[in-house]
Design an enzyme around this catalytic site. Structure first.
Site, PDB file in Angstrom:
ATOM      1  N   HIS A  65      25.027  60.813  18.148  1.00 18.80           N
ATOM      2  CA  HIS A  65      25.746  60.037  17.131  1.00 18.80           C
ATOM      3  C   HIS A  65      24.774  59.267  16.239  1.00 18.80           C
ATOM      4  O   HIS A  65      24.103  58.347  16.689  1.00 18.80           O
ATOM      5  CB  HIS A  65      26.687  59.044  17.821  1.00 18.80           C
ATOM      6  CG  HIS A  65      27.741  58.486  16.922  1.00 18.80           C
ATOM      7  ND1 HIS A  65      28.991  59.041  16.814  1.00 18.80           N
ATOM      8  CD2 HIS A  65      27.731  57.424  16.091  1.00 18.80           C
ATOM      9  CE1 HIS A  65      29.720  58.336  15.965  1.00 18.80           C
ATOM     10  NE2 HIS A  65      28.970  57.354  15.502  1.00 18.80           N
ATOM     11  N   ASP A  67      24.845  57.508  12.227  1.00 23.97           N
ATOM     12  CA  ASP A  67      25.703  57.167  11.092  1.00 23.97           C
ATOM     13  C   ASP A  67      24.953  57.090   9.771  1.00 23.97           C
ATOM     14  O   ASP A  67      25.413  56.420   8.833  1.00 23.97           O
ATOM     15  CB  ASP A  67      26.395  55.827  11.353  1.00 23.97           C
ATOM     16  CG  ASP A  67      27.606  55.963  12.263  1.00 23.97           C
ATOM     17  OD1 ASP A  67      28.525  56.707  11.897  1.00 23.97           O
ATOM     18  OD2 ASP A  67      27.620  55.336  13.334  1.00 23.97           O
ATOM     19  N   GLU A 178      34.218  61.041  12.961  1.00 26.80           N
ATOM     20  CA  GLU A 178      34.469  59.910  13.857  1.00 26.80           C
ATOM     21  C   GLU A 178      35.805  59.257  13.522  1.00 26.80           C
ATOM     22  O   GLU A 178      35.911  58.478  12.588  1.00 26.80           O
ATOM     23  CB  GLU A 178      33.343  58.880  13.748  1.00 26.80           C
ATOM     24  CG  GLU A 178      33.489  57.754  14.764  1.00 26.80           C
ATOM     25  CD  GLU A 178      32.344  56.766  14.715  1.00 26.80           C
ATOM     26  OE1 GLU A 178      32.124  56.065  15.726  1.00 26.80           O
ATOM     27  OE2 GLU A 178      31.652  56.703  13.683  1.00 26.80           O
ATOM     28  N   HIS A 205      38.994  55.824  16.169  1.00 26.76           N
ATOM     29  CA  HIS A 205      37.916  54.858  15.993  1.00 26.76           C
ATOM     30  C   HIS A 205      38.456  53.540  16.542  1.00 26.76           C
ATOM     31  O   HIS A 205      39.011  53.512  17.633  1.00 26.76           O
ATOM     32  CB  HIS A 205      37.453  54.764  14.539  1.00 26.76           C
ATOM     33  CG  HIS A 205      36.184  53.995  14.385  1.00 26.76           C
ATOM     34  ND1 HIS A 205      36.128  52.765  13.778  1.00 26.76           N
ATOM     35  CD2 HIS A 205      34.922  54.248  14.817  1.00 26.76           C
ATOM     36  CE1 HIS A 205      34.897  52.302  13.827  1.00 26.76           C
ATOM     37  NE2 HIS A 205      34.128  53.176  14.452  1.00 26.76           N
ATOM     38  N   HIS A 250      35.404  55.448  21.911  1.00 24.99           N
ATOM     39  CA  HIS A 250      36.305  54.619  21.097  1.00 24.99           C
ATOM     40  C   HIS A 250      37.756  54.634  21.562  1.00 24.99           C
ATOM     41  O   HIS A 250      38.543  53.806  21.095  1.00 24.99           O
ATOM     42  CB  HIS A 250      36.261  55.004  19.605  1.00 24.99           C
ATOM     43  CG  HIS A 250      35.108  54.436  18.862  1.00 24.99           C
ATOM     44  ND1 HIS A 250      35.005  53.098  18.555  1.00 24.99           N
ATOM     45  CD2 HIS A 250      33.993  55.024  18.345  1.00 24.99           C
ATOM     46  CE1 HIS A 250      33.873  52.893  17.882  1.00 24.99           C
ATOM     47  NE2 HIS A 250      33.238  54.039  17.744  1.00 24.99           N
TER      48      HIS A 250
END
Length: 436
Positions: A65, A67, A178, A205, A250
Protein backbone atom coordinates in the site's frame (compact mmCIF):
# COMPACT_ATOMS: atom_id res chain seq x y z
CA UNK A 1 77.71 -23.00 -9.58
CA UNK A 2 78.01 -26.66 -8.57
CA UNK A 3 75.00 -29.02 -8.49
CA UNK A 4 75.16 -29.05 -4.69
CA UNK A 5 75.12 -25.24 -4.57
CA UNK A 6 72.13 -25.13 -6.95
CA UNK A 7 70.21 -27.59 -4.78
CA UNK A 8 70.96 -25.61 -1.62
CA UNK A 9 69.88 -22.36 -3.30
CA UNK A 10 66.64 -23.97 -4.49
CA UNK A 11 65.86 -25.28 -0.98
CA UNK A 12 66.51 -21.84 0.49
CA UNK A 13 64.16 -20.22 -2.06
CA UNK A 14 61.47 -22.84 -1.39
CA UNK A 15 61.78 -22.32 2.37
CA UNK A 16 61.42 -18.56 2.01
CA UNK A 17 58.31 -19.05 -0.18
CA UNK A 18 56.69 -21.29 2.42
CA UNK A 19 57.46 -18.81 5.19
CA UNK A 20 55.94 -15.95 3.19
CA UNK A 21 52.83 -18.03 2.47
CA UNK A 22 52.45 -18.87 6.15
CA UNK A 23 52.84 -15.22 7.07
CA UNK A 24 50.10 -14.22 4.60
CA UNK A 25 47.76 -16.89 5.98
CA UNK A 26 48.45 -15.76 9.53
CA UNK A 27 47.55 -12.18 8.65
CA UNK A 28 44.41 -13.30 6.83
CA UNK A 29 43.28 -15.23 9.89
CA UNK A 30 44.31 -12.60 12.40
CA UNK A 31 42.53 -9.66 10.78
CA UNK A 32 38.97 -11.06 11.16
CA UNK A 33 39.77 -12.22 14.68
CA UNK A 34 41.09 -8.81 15.61
CA UNK A 35 38.13 -7.11 13.91
CA UNK A 36 35.64 -9.22 15.82
CA UNK A 37 37.44 -8.88 19.12
CA UNK A 38 37.70 -5.10 18.78
CA UNK A 39 33.94 -4.57 18.41
CA UNK A 40 30.82 -5.45 20.33
CA UNK A 41 29.40 -7.42 17.39
CA UNK A 42 29.92 -11.16 17.17
CA UNK A 43 30.47 -12.88 13.84
CA UNK A 44 26.93 -14.33 13.75
CA UNK A 45 25.09 -10.98 13.86
CA UNK A 46 27.37 -9.65 11.10
CA UNK A 47 26.41 -12.57 8.87
CA UNK A 48 22.72 -12.16 9.75
CA UNK A 49 22.86 -8.42 9.15
CA UNK A 50 24.41 -9.07 5.77
CA UNK A 51 21.71 -11.46 4.61
CA UNK A 52 18.90 -9.30 6.00
CA UNK A 53 19.05 -6.79 3.20
CA UNK A 54 20.42 -9.15 0.57
CA UNK A 55 17.19 -11.16 0.76
CA UNK A 56 15.72 -8.24 -1.17
CA UNK A 57 18.03 -9.12 -4.07
CA UNK A 58 16.68 -12.68 -4.07
CA UNK A 59 12.92 -12.06 -3.98
CA UNK A 60 10.89 -8.94 -4.76
CA UNK A 61 9.98 -6.75 -1.83
CA UNK A 62 6.24 -6.28 -2.46
CA UNK A 63 4.74 -3.39 -0.53
CA UNK A 64 0.98 -3.66 -0.21
CA UNK A 65 0.00 0.00 0.00
CA UNK A 66 1.49 3.30 -1.18
CA UNK A 67 -0.60 6.48 -1.54
CA UNK A 68 1.76 8.42 -3.81
CA UNK A 69 -1.07 8.88 -6.39
CA UNK A 70 -3.10 10.69 -3.72
CA UNK A 71 -0.24 13.16 -3.29
CA UNK A 72 0.01 13.55 -7.06
CA UNK A 73 -3.58 14.74 -6.91
CA UNK A 74 -3.15 16.89 -3.81
CA UNK A 75 0.05 18.66 -4.88
CA UNK A 76 0.04 18.45 -8.68
CA UNK A 77 -3.66 17.96 -9.54
CA UNK A 78 -2.46 14.91 -11.47
CA UNK A 79 -0.56 17.13 -13.92
CA UNK A 80 2.64 15.10 -14.03
CA UNK A 81 4.06 15.87 -17.50
CA UNK A 82 6.44 18.43 -15.99
CA UNK A 83 6.66 16.86 -12.55
CA UNK A 84 9.82 14.84 -11.92
CA UNK A 85 9.50 11.78 -9.69
CA UNK A 86 13.06 10.73 -10.52
CA UNK A 87 14.44 13.42 -8.24
CA UNK A 88 15.08 14.06 -4.58
CA UNK A 89 11.62 15.21 -3.52
CA UNK A 90 13.00 16.09 -0.10
CA UNK A 91 14.51 19.14 -1.82
CA UNK A 92 11.25 20.05 -3.62
CA UNK A 93 9.71 23.36 -2.45
CA UNK A 94 6.25 21.80 -1.99
CA UNK A 95 6.85 18.10 -1.47
CA UNK A 96 9.94 18.59 0.69
CA UNK A 97 8.25 20.28 3.66
CA UNK A 98 5.18 18.00 3.43
CA UNK A 99 4.97 15.52 6.31
CA UNK A 100 3.20 12.96 4.10
CA UNK A 101 5.78 12.72 1.30
CA UNK A 102 7.94 9.60 1.59
CA UNK A 103 8.40 8.30 -1.95
CA UNK A 104 10.43 9.07 -5.05
CA UNK A 105 12.36 6.90 -7.49
CA UNK A 106 15.82 7.33 -5.89
CA UNK A 107 14.39 6.30 -2.52
CA UNK A 108 12.47 3.37 -4.07
CA UNK A 109 15.75 2.13 -5.52
CA UNK A 110 17.62 2.61 -2.25
CA UNK A 111 14.85 0.70 -0.50
CA UNK A 112 15.14 -2.23 -2.94
CA UNK A 113 11.40 -2.11 -3.60
CA UNK A 114 10.61 -4.86 -6.10
CA UNK A 115 6.87 -4.35 -6.56
CA UNK A 116 4.35 -1.81 -5.33
CA UNK A 117 0.59 -1.59 -5.14
CA UNK A 118 -0.12 2.05 -6.07
CA UNK A 119 -3.42 3.13 -4.56
CA UNK A 120 -6.26 4.86 -6.40
CA UNK A 121 -7.98 6.52 -3.45
CA UNK A 122 -10.69 9.16 -3.25
CA UNK A 123 -12.20 10.46 -0.04
CA UNK A 124 -15.42 9.29 1.57
CA UNK A 125 -16.89 12.72 0.85
CA UNK A 126 -17.10 11.55 -2.79
CA UNK A 127 -19.44 8.66 -1.91
CA UNK A 128 -22.86 8.93 -3.64
CA UNK A 129 -21.44 11.79 -5.72
CA UNK A 130 -18.50 11.49 -8.13
CA UNK A 131 -16.50 8.65 -6.54
CA UNK A 132 -16.38 6.58 -9.74
CA UNK A 133 -15.16 9.43 -11.94
CA UNK A 134 -12.56 10.52 -9.43
CA UNK A 135 -11.30 6.97 -9.01
CA UNK A 136 -10.90 6.67 -12.77
CA UNK A 137 -8.73 9.80 -12.70
CA UNK A 138 -6.51 8.18 -10.07
CA UNK A 139 -6.20 4.98 -12.08
CA UNK A 140 -5.23 7.12 -15.05
CA UNK A 141 -2.49 8.99 -13.18
CA UNK A 142 -1.00 5.72 -11.90
CA UNK A 143 -0.78 4.35 -15.43
CA UNK A 144 0.72 7.57 -16.75
CA UNK A 145 3.26 7.70 -13.91
CA UNK A 146 4.44 4.16 -14.64
CA UNK A 147 4.54 4.81 -18.38
CA UNK A 148 6.65 7.93 -17.84
CA UNK A 149 9.47 5.98 -16.18
CA UNK A 150 9.88 2.73 -18.16
CA UNK A 151 13.54 2.47 -17.16
CA UNK A 152 12.46 2.07 -13.52
CA UNK A 153 8.86 0.83 -13.46
CA UNK A 154 6.74 -1.72 -15.28
CA UNK A 155 2.95 -1.95 -15.23
CA UNK A 156 1.95 -5.46 -14.18
CA UNK A 157 -1.31 -7.24 -13.37
CA UNK A 158 -0.27 -10.77 -12.37
CA UNK A 159 2.14 -12.81 -10.29
CA UNK A 160 4.13 -13.68 -13.38
CA UNK A 161 4.28 -10.01 -14.30
CA UNK A 162 5.71 -9.17 -10.87
CA UNK A 163 8.44 -11.78 -11.27
CA UNK A 164 9.29 -10.77 -14.84
CA UNK A 165 9.66 -7.15 -13.77
CA UNK A 166 11.84 -8.17 -10.83
CA UNK A 167 14.12 -10.28 -13.02
CA UNK A 168 14.51 -7.29 -15.33
CA UNK A 169 15.35 -4.93 -12.47
CA UNK A 170 12.09 -2.97 -12.68
CA UNK A 171 9.56 -2.06 -9.98
CA UNK A 172 6.46 -4.11 -10.74
CA UNK A 173 3.64 -1.56 -10.50
CA UNK A 174 0.11 -2.69 -9.67
CA UNK A 175 -3.11 -0.73 -9.16
CA UNK A 176 -5.36 -0.92 -6.10
CA UNK A 177 -8.61 0.84 -5.21
CA UNK A 178 -9.00 1.84 -1.57
CA UNK A 179 -12.61 1.88 -0.51
CA UNK A 180 -15.73 0.14 -1.81
CA UNK A 181 -17.40 3.54 -2.09
CA UNK A 182 -15.35 3.93 -5.30
CA UNK A 183 -17.51 1.34 -7.11
CA UNK A 184 -20.77 3.14 -6.23
CA UNK A 185 -22.49 -0.17 -5.31
CA UNK A 186 -22.39 -1.25 -8.97
CA UNK A 187 -20.91 -4.62 -9.93
CA UNK A 188 -20.47 -3.38 -13.50
CA UNK A 189 -18.09 -0.70 -12.21
CA UNK A 190 -16.17 -3.35 -10.25
CA UNK A 191 -15.75 -5.34 -13.47
CA UNK A 192 -14.55 -2.26 -15.33
CA UNK A 193 -12.02 -1.57 -12.59
CA UNK A 194 -10.59 -5.05 -13.13
CA UNK A 195 -10.43 -4.46 -16.89
CA UNK A 196 -8.47 -1.28 -16.16
CA UNK A 197 -5.91 -3.24 -14.15
CA UNK A 198 -7.15 -2.97 -10.55
CA UNK A 199 -5.94 -6.04 -8.69
CA UNK A 200 -7.27 -5.38 -5.21
CA UNK A 201 -10.07 -3.37 -3.72
CA UNK A 202 -10.33 -2.44 -0.05
CA UNK A 203 -13.96 -3.14 0.84
CA UNK A 204 -14.38 0.08 2.85
CA UNK A 205 -12.33 3.05 3.85
CA UNK A 206 -13.22 5.01 6.99
CA UNK A 207 -16.90 5.24 5.94
CA UNK A 208 -19.52 2.51 5.77
CA UNK A 209 -20.83 1.50 2.38
CA UNK A 210 -24.46 0.44 1.98
CA UNK A 211 -23.25 -3.17 2.02
CA UNK A 212 -20.33 -3.28 4.52
CA UNK A 213 -19.30 -1.63 7.80
CA UNK A 214 -16.03 0.26 8.24
CA UNK A 215 -13.78 -0.12 11.29
CA UNK A 216 -14.84 3.07 13.16
CA UNK A 217 -18.17 1.39 13.90
CA UNK A 218 -16.34 -0.88 16.36
CA UNK A 219 -15.81 2.14 18.60
CA UNK A 220 -19.52 3.00 18.53
CA UNK A 221 -21.31 0.73 21.04
CA UNK A 222 -24.71 2.14 20.11
CA UNK A 223 -24.32 1.48 16.38
CA UNK A 224 -26.34 -1.17 14.55
CA UNK A 225 -23.92 -3.60 12.95
CA UNK A 226 -24.76 -4.76 9.44
CA UNK A 227 -21.40 -6.42 8.77
CA UNK A 228 -21.60 -7.71 5.16
CA UNK A 229 -25.12 -7.57 3.73
CA UNK A 230 -26.57 -10.26 1.51
CA UNK A 231 -25.81 -8.15 -1.54
CA UNK A 232 -22.33 -7.46 -0.21
CA UNK A 233 -21.58 -11.16 -0.61
CA UNK A 234 -22.11 -10.66 -4.33
CA UNK A 235 -19.21 -8.20 -4.25
CA UNK A 236 -16.98 -10.84 -2.64
CA UNK A 237 -17.93 -13.55 -5.11
CA UNK A 238 -17.58 -11.25 -8.11
CA UNK A 239 -14.09 -10.32 -6.92
CA UNK A 240 -13.34 -14.06 -6.56
CA UNK A 241 -14.64 -14.67 -10.09
CA UNK A 242 -12.60 -11.82 -11.55
CA UNK A 243 -9.38 -12.72 -9.74
CA UNK A 244 -9.29 -9.48 -7.74
CA UNK A 245 -7.74 -9.64 -4.28
CA UNK A 246 -10.18 -8.83 -1.48
CA UNK A 247 -8.60 -6.34 0.93
CA UNK A 248 -10.08 -6.26 4.42
CA UNK A 249 -8.01 -3.43 5.88
CA UNK A 250 -10.24 -0.61 7.16
CA UNK A 251 -13.30 -2.85 7.61
CA UNK A 252 -15.03 -3.64 10.90
CA UNK A 253 -14.28 -6.74 12.94
CA UNK A 254 -17.64 -8.21 11.92
CA UNK A 255 -16.88 -7.68 8.23
CA UNK A 256 -13.49 -9.37 8.63
CA UNK A 257 -15.14 -12.42 10.17
CA UNK A 258 -17.91 -12.67 7.57
CA UNK A 259 -15.61 -12.09 4.60
CA UNK A 260 -13.38 -14.92 5.78
CA UNK A 261 -16.46 -17.13 6.10
CA UNK A 262 -17.84 -16.42 2.61
CA UNK A 263 -14.90 -15.77 0.29
CA UNK A 264 -13.85 -18.53 -2.07
CA UNK A 265 -10.24 -17.26 -2.20
CA UNK A 266 -7.56 -16.06 0.23
CA UNK A 267 -7.77 -12.41 1.29
CA UNK A 268 -5.26 -9.73 2.18
CA UNK A 269 -4.95 -7.01 4.77
CA UNK A 270 -3.00 -4.56 2.63
CA UNK A 271 -1.95 -2.30 5.53
CA UNK A 272 -3.03 -3.41 9.02
CA UNK A 273 -1.38 -4.35 12.31
CA UNK A 274 -2.10 -6.27 15.53
CA UNK A 275 -4.94 -5.31 17.88
CA UNK A 276 -3.31 -7.23 20.74
CA UNK A 277 -0.14 -5.15 20.46
CA UNK A 278 -2.01 -1.87 20.10
CA UNK A 279 -5.73 -1.53 20.72
CA UNK A 280 -7.06 0.38 17.69
CA UNK A 281 -10.10 -0.39 15.56
CA UNK A 282 -7.90 -0.41 12.43
CA UNK A 283 -5.93 -3.36 13.75
CA UNK A 284 -6.68 -7.08 13.56
CA UNK A 285 -7.75 -9.21 16.51
CA UNK A 286 -6.25 -12.62 17.22
CA UNK A 287 -9.44 -14.52 16.35
CA UNK A 288 -9.32 -13.03 12.85
CA UNK A 289 -5.59 -13.75 12.53
CA UNK A 290 -6.36 -17.40 13.27
CA UNK A 291 -9.15 -17.35 10.67
CA UNK A 292 -6.69 -15.82 8.23
CA UNK A 293 -4.41 -18.83 8.64
CA UNK A 294 -7.29 -21.15 7.73
CA UNK A 295 -8.05 -18.91 4.75
CA UNK A 296 -4.35 -19.04 3.69
CA UNK A 297 -4.33 -15.24 3.40
CA UNK A 298 -1.87 -12.55 4.47
CA UNK A 299 -1.68 -9.49 6.72
CA UNK A 300 0.70 -6.78 5.49
CA UNK A 301 1.83 -4.73 8.47
CA UNK A 302 1.19 -0.97 8.53
CA UNK A 303 3.87 1.48 9.75
CA UNK A 304 1.66 4.41 10.81
CA UNK A 305 2.52 5.39 14.42
CA UNK A 306 -1.16 5.95 15.19
CA UNK A 307 -1.86 2.29 14.43
CA UNK A 308 1.31 0.64 15.79
CA UNK A 309 1.36 2.63 19.03
CA UNK A 310 4.58 4.63 18.77
CA UNK A 311 7.08 6.40 16.55
CA UNK A 312 9.93 3.89 16.73
CA UNK A 313 10.86 1.20 14.26
CA UNK A 314 10.75 -1.03 17.35
CA UNK A 315 6.97 -0.60 17.43
CA UNK A 316 6.66 -1.94 13.91
CA UNK A 317 8.94 -4.88 14.67
CA UNK A 318 6.88 -5.67 17.76
CA UNK A 319 3.80 -6.04 15.55
CA UNK A 320 5.71 -8.19 13.08
CA UNK A 321 7.03 -10.47 15.81
CA UNK A 322 3.67 -10.80 17.54
CA UNK A 323 1.72 -11.55 14.36
CA UNK A 324 4.32 -14.14 13.37
CA UNK A 325 3.86 -15.76 16.79
CA UNK A 326 0.13 -16.14 16.07
CA UNK A 327 0.05 -16.94 12.36
CA UNK A 328 3.49 -18.37 11.74
CA UNK A 329 5.73 -16.91 9.02
CA UNK A 330 3.51 -17.82 6.06
CA UNK A 331 0.84 -15.16 6.50
CA UNK A 332 2.68 -11.89 6.97
CA UNK A 333 3.92 -9.12 4.70
CA UNK A 334 4.51 -5.36 4.58
CA UNK A 335 2.16 -2.51 3.70
CA UNK A 336 3.89 0.67 4.79
CA UNK A 337 1.11 3.18 3.93
CA UNK A 338 3.76 5.67 2.83
CA UNK A 339 2.48 8.95 1.37
CA UNK A 340 -0.87 8.25 3.01
CA UNK A 341 0.05 9.27 6.55
CA UNK A 342 1.40 12.44 8.15
CA UNK A 343 3.67 10.69 10.66
CA UNK A 344 6.16 7.84 10.23
CA UNK A 345 8.41 5.87 12.60
CA UNK A 346 11.95 6.97 13.33
CA UNK A 347 14.42 4.90 11.27
CA UNK A 348 11.56 3.77 9.01
CA UNK A 349 10.56 7.16 7.70
CA UNK A 350 10.42 6.57 3.95
CA UNK A 351 10.60 3.85 1.29
CA UNK A 352 14.42 3.80 1.35
CA UNK A 353 14.53 2.21 4.81
CA UNK A 354 13.30 -1.32 4.07
CA UNK A 355 16.85 -2.76 3.99
CA UNK A 356 17.45 -1.42 7.51
CA UNK A 357 14.28 -3.12 8.72
CA UNK A 358 15.39 -6.44 7.23
CA UNK A 359 18.84 -6.09 8.81
CA UNK A 360 17.27 -5.57 12.22
CA UNK A 361 14.95 -8.56 11.81
CA UNK A 362 17.88 -10.75 10.80
CA UNK A 363 20.02 -9.54 13.68
CA UNK A 364 17.28 -9.92 16.29
CA UNK A 365 17.99 -6.69 18.18
CA UNK A 366 15.61 -3.79 18.78
CA UNK A 367 16.90 -0.22 18.66
CA UNK A 368 16.51 -0.11 22.45
CA UNK A 369 19.01 -2.95 22.75
CA UNK A 370 16.67 -5.77 23.78
CA UNK A 371 16.75 -8.92 21.70
CA UNK A 372 14.24 -11.18 20.00
CA UNK A 373 14.49 -14.39 17.98
CA UNK A 374 16.20 -13.45 14.70
CA UNK A 375 14.21 -14.03 11.54
CA UNK A 376 15.70 -16.68 9.27
CA UNK A 377 16.49 -16.13 5.62
CA UNK A 378 13.47 -18.25 4.67
CA UNK A 379 11.17 -16.20 6.91
CA UNK A 380 12.48 -12.92 5.50
CA UNK A 381 11.93 -14.14 1.94
CA UNK A 382 8.32 -14.91 2.83
CA UNK A 383 7.86 -11.54 4.52
CA UNK A 384 9.36 -9.67 1.57
CA UNK A 385 7.20 -11.11 -1.16
CA UNK A 386 6.81 -14.86 -1.29
CA UNK A 387 3.70 -14.85 0.91
CA UNK A 388 1.94 -12.25 -1.21
CA UNK A 389 2.89 -14.07 -4.39
CA UNK A 390 1.40 -17.29 -2.99
CA UNK A 391 -1.86 -15.55 -2.08
CA UNK A 392 -2.06 -13.84 -5.47
CA UNK A 393 -1.48 -17.14 -7.28
CA UNK A 394 -4.23 -18.77 -5.21
CA UNK A 395 -6.61 -15.93 -6.14
CA UNK A 396 -5.69 -16.39 -9.80
CA UNK A 397 -6.34 -20.11 -9.38
CA UNK A 398 -9.84 -19.48 -7.98
CA UNK A 399 -10.48 -17.16 -10.93
CA UNK A 400 -9.47 -19.90 -13.34
CA UNK A 401 -11.70 -22.41 -11.55
CA UNK A 402 -14.69 -20.04 -11.93
CA UNK A 403 -14.21 -19.40 -15.64
CA UNK A 404 -17.64 -20.90 -16.44
CA UNK A 405 -19.44 -18.93 -13.71
CA UNK A 406 -21.58 -16.12 -15.10
CA UNK A 407 -20.99 -12.62 -13.74
CA UNK A 408 -22.87 -11.77 -10.58
CA UNK A 409 -25.33 -9.10 -11.63
CA UNK A 410 -27.86 -8.72 -8.81
CA UNK A 411 -28.78 -5.09 -8.21
CA UNK A 412 -28.36 -3.74 -4.70
CA UNK A 413 -31.73 -3.50 -2.94
CA UNK A 414 -32.92 0.04 -2.23
CA UNK A 415 -33.53 -1.07 1.34
CA UNK A 416 -29.76 -1.40 1.84
CA UNK A 417 -29.45 2.36 1.27
CA UNK A 418 -32.28 2.95 3.73
CA UNK A 419 -30.65 0.71 6.34
CA UNK A 420 -27.37 2.51 5.80
CA UNK A 421 -29.08 5.79 6.60
CA UNK A 422 -28.43 7.41 3.25
CA UNK A 423 -31.92 7.14 1.77
CA UNK A 424 -35.43 7.55 3.05
CA UNK A 425 -38.02 4.84 3.23
CA UNK A 426 -40.04 5.31 0.01
CA UNK A 427 -43.60 6.54 0.32
CA UNK A 428 -46.43 4.47 -1.07
CA UNK A 429 -47.14 5.43 -4.70
CA UNK A 430 -50.54 6.30 -6.01
CA UNK A 431 -50.62 2.93 -7.71
CA UNK A 432 -49.93 1.17 -4.45
CA UNK A 433 -52.73 3.13 -2.78
CA UNK A 434 -55.12 2.19 -5.60
CA UNK A 435 -54.20 -1.47 -5.14
CA UNK A 436 -55.08 -1.22 -1.47
Amino acid sequence: MSCLAKVMAYKKTLTMGVLILLAVLAVAIAVPIATNSDTDNSLAPQVNQFFGRTVLDEVPLIDGHNDLPWNLYNYERNQINKFELNADLKAHPVWGPATNSHTDIPRLQAGKVGAQFWVAYVGCNNQYKDAVERTLEQIDVIKRMVRKYPQYMRYVTSTEGIMEAFRDGKIGSLIAVEGGHSMDSRLAVLRMFYELGVRYMTLTHSCNTPWADASPIDDQPEATLRNVTGWGRNVLWEMNRLGMLIDVSHVSHGVMVEVLEHTKAPVIFSHSSSYSVFNHHRNVRDDVLKQLVQNNGIIMVNFYPGFVGGRSIDNVIEHLNYIKSVTGPNHIGLGGDFDGVTAVPDDLDDVSKYPDLFDMLAEGVYKNGTTFAPWTREELRKLAGENLLRVFRDVEGVRDSMVDVEPYEDLIPYQDFVDAGVAEQPCMSDLDIHKQ
